[in-house]
Design a protein around this motif. Structure first.
Motif, PDB file in Angstrom:
ATOM      1  N   ALA A  26       0.822  -1.215   0.000  1.00 38.86           N
ATOM      2  CA  ALA A  26       0.000   0.000   0.000  1.00 38.86           C
ATOM      3  C   ALA A  26       0.854   1.261   0.000  1.00 38.86           C
ATOM      4  O   ALA A  26       0.487   2.269  -0.622  1.00 38.86           O
ATOM      5  N   ALA A  27       1.982   1.225   0.698  1.00 43.59           N
ATOM      6  CA  ALA A  27       2.886   2.373   0.703  1.00 43.59           C
ATOM      7  C   ALA A  27       3.808   2.368  -0.508  1.00 43.59           C
ATOM      8  O   ALA A  27       4.031   3.407  -1.151  1.00 43.59           O
ATOM      9  N   TRP A  28       4.336   1.206  -0.851  1.00 37.08           N
ATOM     10  CA  TRP A  28       5.312   1.101  -1.944  1.00 37.08           C
ATOM     11  C   TRP A  28       4.719   1.550  -3.277  1.00 37.08           C
ATOM     12  O   TRP A  28       5.354   2.241  -4.064  1.00 37.08           O
ATOM     13  N   GLN A  29       3.463   1.161  -3.534  1.00 33.77           N
ATOM     14  CA  GLN A  29       2.875   1.450  -4.841  1.00 33.77           C
ATOM     15  C   GLN A  29       2.620   2.927  -5.078  1.00 33.77           C
ATOM     16  O   GLN A  29       2.502   3.362  -6.227  1.00 33.77           O
ATOM     17  N   VAL A  30       2.556   3.728  -4.018  1.00 29.18           N
ATOM     18  CA  VAL A  30       2.342   5.172  -4.186  1.00 29.18           C
ATOM     19  C   VAL A  30       3.449   5.781  -5.037  1.00 29.18           C
ATOM     20  O   VAL A  30       3.194   6.591  -5.942  1.00 29.18           O
ATOM     21  N   LEU A  90       2.878   7.503  -8.831  1.00 31.11           N
ATOM     22  CA  LEU A  90       3.214   8.911  -9.052  1.00 31.11           C
ATOM     23  C   LEU A  90       4.214   9.062 -10.191  1.00 31.11           C
ATOM     24  O   LEU A  90       4.083   9.948 -11.036  1.00 31.11           O
ATOM     25  N   VAL A  91       5.211   8.182 -10.218  1.00 36.55           N
ATOM     26  CA  VAL A  91       6.276   8.338 -11.204  1.00 36.55           C
ATOM     27  C   VAL A  91       5.826   7.925 -12.595  1.00 36.55           C
ATOM     28  O   VAL A  91       6.427   8.330 -13.594  1.00 36.55           O
ATOM     29  N   GLY A  92       4.738   7.095 -12.692  1.00 41.19           N
ATOM     30  CA  GLY A  92       4.137   6.960 -14.004  1.00 41.19           C
ATOM     31  C   GLY A  92       3.992   5.593 -14.614  1.00 41.19           C
ATOM     32  O   GLY A  92       3.836   5.486 -15.834  1.00 41.19           O
ATOM     33  N   VAL A  93       3.989   4.485 -13.831  1.00 38.53           N
ATOM     34  CA  VAL A  93       3.701   3.191 -14.452  1.00 38.53           C
ATOM     35  C   VAL A  93       2.202   3.081 -14.722  1.00 38.53           C
ATOM     36  O   VAL A  93       1.391   3.757 -14.089  1.00 38.53           O
ATOM     37  N   ASP A  94       1.842   2.226 -15.650  1.00 41.08           N
ATOM     38  CA  ASP A  94       0.436   2.020 -16.012  1.00 41.08           C
ATOM     39  C   ASP A  94      -0.128   0.716 -15.459  1.00 41.08           C
ATOM     40  O   ASP A  94      -1.338   0.585 -15.285  1.00 41.08           O
ATOM     41  N   HIS A  95       0.751  -0.248 -15.206  1.00 40.14           N
ATOM     42  CA  HIS A  95       0.354  -1.543 -14.650  1.00 40.14           C
ATOM     43  C   HIS A  95       1.333  -1.889 -13.530  1.00 40.14           C
ATOM     44  O   HIS A  95       2.511  -1.538 -13.607  1.00 40.14           O
ATOM     45  N   LEU A  96       0.860  -2.598 -12.505  1.00 35.19           N
ATOM     46  CA  LEU A  96       1.738  -3.041 -11.425  1.00 35.19           C
ATOM     47  C   LEU A  96       1.408  -4.485 -11.036  1.00 35.19           C
ATOM     48  O   LEU A  96       0.246  -4.824 -10.822  1.00 35.19           O
ATOM     49  N   ALA A 126      -5.429  -1.678  -3.670  1.00 31.61           N
ATOM     50  CA  ALA A 126      -4.654  -0.439  -3.547  1.00 31.61           C
ATOM     51  C   ALA A 126      -4.419   0.191  -4.915  1.00 31.61           C
ATOM     52  O   ALA A 126      -4.529   1.413  -5.072  1.00 31.61           O
ATOM     53  N   CYS A 127      -4.108  -0.629  -5.920  1.00 31.77           N
ATOM     54  CA  CYS A 127      -3.877  -0.105  -7.271  1.00 31.77           C
ATOM     55  C   CYS A 127      -5.113   0.582  -7.832  1.00 31.77           C
ATOM     56  O   CYS A 127      -5.007   1.513  -8.641  1.00 31.77           O
ATOM     57  N   LEU A 128      -6.291   0.114  -7.423  1.00 25.55           N
ATOM     58  CA  LEU A 128      -7.550   0.618  -7.959  1.00 25.55           C
ATOM     59  C   LEU A 128      -8.146   1.735  -7.122  1.00 25.55           C
ATOM     60  O   LEU A 128      -9.170   2.314  -7.506  1.00 25.55           O
ATOM     61  N   THR A 129      -7.517   2.066  -6.000  1.00 24.53           N
ATOM     62  CA  THR A 129      -7.999   3.128  -5.116  1.00 24.53           C
ATOM     63  C   THR A 129      -7.365   4.452  -5.521  1.00 24.53           C
ATOM     64  O   THR A 129      -6.138   4.536  -5.643  1.00 24.53           O
ATOM     65  N   PRO A 130      -8.149   5.510  -5.740  1.00 26.41           N
ATOM     66  CA  PRO A 130      -7.568   6.793  -6.153  1.00 26.41           C
ATOM     67  C   PRO A 130      -6.531   7.308  -5.163  1.00 26.41           C
ATOM     68  O   PRO A 130      -6.733   7.222  -3.934  1.00 26.41           O
TER      69      PRO A 130
END
Length: 422
Positions: A291-295, A299-305, A327-331
């Motif tokens: 949840a923290a790492w994906q922020v 922000l930096v600009g990946v489209d898929h994780l 988390a990926c789907l939460t704004p």
């Protein structure tokens, strides 16, 4: 949203909780091991980190991590707590590198702690204005592939390494014929001497273009271009010139600066692979939650994780995988700022068997990429049947029909359930 940066942690310490948290806050802002003359009350008011909350949890009788420089006497209890700290934006501005050093830096080394894990992170709207976020994200990926609804059914080229460009193209041809939506290189296959990137693109992309002309289906291929900055830019351009729509990077390997530079340069979707994730996350009292790492990567600009997959071959629990996908789907931000949502990518030991459970775990959301390597390549009736079995499994899940029942009229699904049942 608050104008302060906020992060929550799980901590474990043999010391007083409030004192230990004060040490955290001081070390990660304007304090050090002793009070300095320059650390005035005014400076502390403007720049000190704040301990916003401490939620005591259970005590345990042994430390989760060794404390060689702070050995404790027998009988010591180790206190656990959830802690929330905040920092003024002025401390690091909108620098992601400094943000990383602030919320996930030297605090891991503090002698006061026998366990410390970053759980969550929220940042002010200023970060939305400073960083581009995904160029394509969920809707852009759907437009690039022409798939308006349902998960993208995908796979990883297998074997991961050892195939020549021609052999890779042979596998891709079977996948295209089978109706695949998404194909990716393995993280181990970037620009190795036995299968160099440019030769691989030359072998694969004519097949992809011909398939699109013949069927109208725009299959997305994520070519792994992980490398140094010049190499990534050069390989991005090569993929783009060949008509490709996606490149892949191992984000932990190339780092924030590498992904940032690629995002500035890129005209293609960026597929973010999290290779090395277990090193950051596997111990429950050390590292960082997804949840923290994906922020940072959103922000930096990946489209898929990548988020791993249910019933995977690794050590991650299903609850953790589900939380990562959500988390990926939460704004990240609220309107009018962009949400920066990205497509979660399910992988690792995925077959037709997990579709229903995954569908239910993410609440019926279909903005997903599901990649099955062996679950497609090892289908007893071949690769094309493997592709169809995944698609049929997800159709059954969306319809609320038991997979085994659906398989009575869909032989590829029935064979997959038989072959891959746990």
């Amino acid at each position: 949203m608050s104008e302060r940066i906020e992060a929550s942690y799980l901590i474990e310490t043999p010391f007083d909780l409030e004192r230990a948290c004060d040490v955290m806050a001081g070390e990660q802002s304007c304090g050090t091991f002793t009070r300095l003359a320059a650390e005035t009350d005014e400076l502390r008011e403007q720049h000190a980190a704040r301990v916003e909350s401490i939620e005591p949890l259970e005590d345990v009788d042994s430390p989760s991590l060794p404390m060689p420089t702070r050995p404790q006497p027998p009988g010591t209890r180790y206190r656990r707590a959830r802690v929330r700290l905040s920092w003024p934006l002025a401390n690091c501005g909108t620098s992601l590198a400094t943000l990383m050093a602030t919320v996930a830096g030297n605090l891991y080394e503090l002698k006061e702690f026998s366990g410390l894990r970053l759980l969550d992170l929220s940042v002010p709207d200023a970060f939305a204005d400073a960083w581009p976020g995904p160029q394509f994200g969920i809707q852009g990926t759907r437009q690039l592939t022409g798939i308006d609804s349902g998960p993208l059914i995908g796979t990883i080229i297998k074997p991961s390494v050892g195939l020549s460009p021609t052999q890779t193209a042979d596998v891709v041809a079977q996948l295209l014929e089978g109706g695949i939506d998404f194909i990716k290189d393995d993280e181990l296959q970037a620009n190795g001497p036995h299968n160099p990137l440019e030769a691989r693109v030359d072998a694969v992309m004519p097949l992809v273009r011909e398939h699109e002309q013949r069927t109208g289906r725009k299959v997305m291929v994520a070519f792994n271009i992980s490398g140094d900055l010049d190499e990534m830019r050069r390989h991005h351009d090569y993929v783009a010139a060949a008509g490709g729509s996606c490149v892949m990077v191992a984000v932990n390997a190339v780092g924030l600066s590498g992904v940032s530079e690629l995002r500035r340069h890129s005209a293609l979707a960026i597929h973010g692979h999290r290779a090395g994730w277990g090193m950051l996350s596997r111990h429950p009292l050390l590292g960082i939650d997804f949840a923290a790492w994906q922020v940072f990567w959103r922000l930096v600009g990946v489209d898929h994780l990548h988020v791993n997959g249910l019933d995977n071959k690794f050590s991650e629990s299903n609850d953790s995988v589900t939380a990562s996908a959500r988390a990926c789907l939460t704004p990240l931000f609220q309107p009018p700022r962009p949400a920066h949502t990205v497509m979660p990518v399910f992988s690792s030991n995925q077959t037709a068997c997990q579709a229903d459970a995954t569908w239910r775990a993410v609440g019926g959301v279909d903005d997903l990429i599901v990649t099955a390597g062996g679950g497609i390549m090892a289908h007893p009736d071949g690769i094309a049947a493997g592709v169809r079995s995944l698609r049929q499994a997800w159709q059954a899940a969306a319809l609320g029909v038991d997979a085994a029942q659906y398989g009575r009229e869909h032989p590829e699904l029935a064979r997959a359930l038989e072959a891959f049942a746990p």
